[in-house]
Design a protein around this motif. Structure first.
Motif, short mmCIF file in Angstrom:
data_model
loop_
_atom_site.label_atom_id
_atom_site.label_comp_id
_atom_site.label_asym_id
_atom_site.label_seq_id
_atom_site.Cartn_x
_atom_site.Cartn_y
_atom_site.Cartn_z
N LEU A 53 15.88 -6.52 -7.74
CA LEU A 53 14.49 -6.05 -7.61
C LEU A 53 14.29 -4.60 -8.02
N GLU A 54 15.33 -3.95 -8.52
CA GLU A 54 15.28 -2.51 -8.79
C GLU A 54 14.13 -2.10 -9.71
N GLY A 55 13.88 -2.79 -10.78
CA GLY A 55 12.83 -2.41 -11.71
C GLY A 55 11.50 -3.11 -11.49
N LYS A 56 11.43 -3.97 -10.49
CA LYS A 56 10.22 -4.76 -10.25
C LYS A 56 9.17 -3.94 -9.51
N LYS A 57 7.93 -4.06 -9.93
CA LYS A 57 6.80 -3.38 -9.29
C LYS A 57 5.63 -4.35 -9.19
N VAL A 58 4.85 -4.20 -8.12
CA VAL A 58 3.61 -4.95 -7.96
C VAL A 58 2.49 -4.05 -8.43
N THR A 59 1.63 -4.55 -9.28
CA THR A 59 0.51 -3.77 -9.80
C THR A 59 -0.74 -4.07 -8.99
N ALA A 60 -1.45 -3.00 -8.61
CA ALA A 60 -2.66 -3.15 -7.81
C ALA A 60 -3.76 -2.25 -8.38
N GLN A 61 -4.99 -2.69 -8.22
CA GLN A 61 -6.16 -1.94 -8.67
C GLN A 61 -6.78 -1.24 -7.47
N VAL A 62 -7.10 0.05 -7.60
CA VAL A 62 -7.74 0.81 -6.52
C VAL A 62 -9.23 0.47 -6.50
N LEU A 63 -9.70 -0.06 -5.38
CA LEU A 63 -11.11 -0.43 -5.25
C LEU A 63 -11.93 0.68 -4.60
N ASP A 64 -11.36 1.38 -3.60
CA ASP A 64 -12.15 2.33 -2.84
C ASP A 64 -11.25 3.28 -2.07
N GLN A 65 -11.75 4.51 -1.84
CA GLN A 65 -11.15 5.48 -0.92
C GLN A 65 -12.12 5.60 0.24
N PHE A 66 -11.65 5.41 1.48
CA PHE A 66 -12.57 5.44 2.61
C PHE A 66 -11.83 5.88 3.87
N LYS A 67 -12.60 6.07 4.95
CA LYS A 67 -12.03 6.40 6.24
C LYS A 67 -12.07 5.17 7.13
N GLY A 68 -11.01 4.97 7.91
CA GLY A 68 -10.93 3.84 8.82
C GLY A 68 -11.80 4.04 10.05
#
Length: 114
Positions: A53-68
């Motif tokens: 798994l050394e070179g494996k990455k999951v790609t994700a898209q940033v939808l929003d920056q917010f406060k919890g």
């Protein structure tokens, strides 16, 4: 097919299309980020080997920056007339998982081991 990824000192179980809230990342909405993979499962085989798994990455898209949501912190000493209330709101990033690492990778590695 799912993967276990790590970010912000926490681990998340994700599949393609999932939306997760993670600790704040330095990325703007619309950017693409890569997350480290700890485990990969294709439904037939589970890969946990760090070398594989050394070179494996999951790609994700940033939808929003917010406060919890606000978390209340209440301090109290009985019979001393002491009480303090404070609040905290954590900065979070909303991610949508767009791509798992080589979706046939687990199947390919299984066929090469036989």
């Amino acid at each position: 097919m799912y993967a276990i990824v790590t970010t912000g000192g926490k681990q998340y179980k994700v599949a393609k299309g999932d939306i997760i809230d993670v600790e704040k990342l330095n990325a703007q909405p619309g950017d693409s980020v890569e997350l480290d993979v700890l485990l990969l499962n294709d439904g037939k085989q589970t890969i946990v080997d760090a070398a594989t798994l050394e070179g494996k990455k999951v790609t994700a898209q940033v939808l929003d920056q917010f406060k919890g949501e606000k978390q209340l912190v209440f301090k109290f000493h009985k019979r001393k007339r002491y009480h303090r209330t404070k609040g905290h709101r954590q900065n979070l990033t909303k991610l949508q998982i767009s791509e798992l690492p080589l979706e046939g990778a687990a199947a390919k590695s299984a066929s090469t081991e036989e």
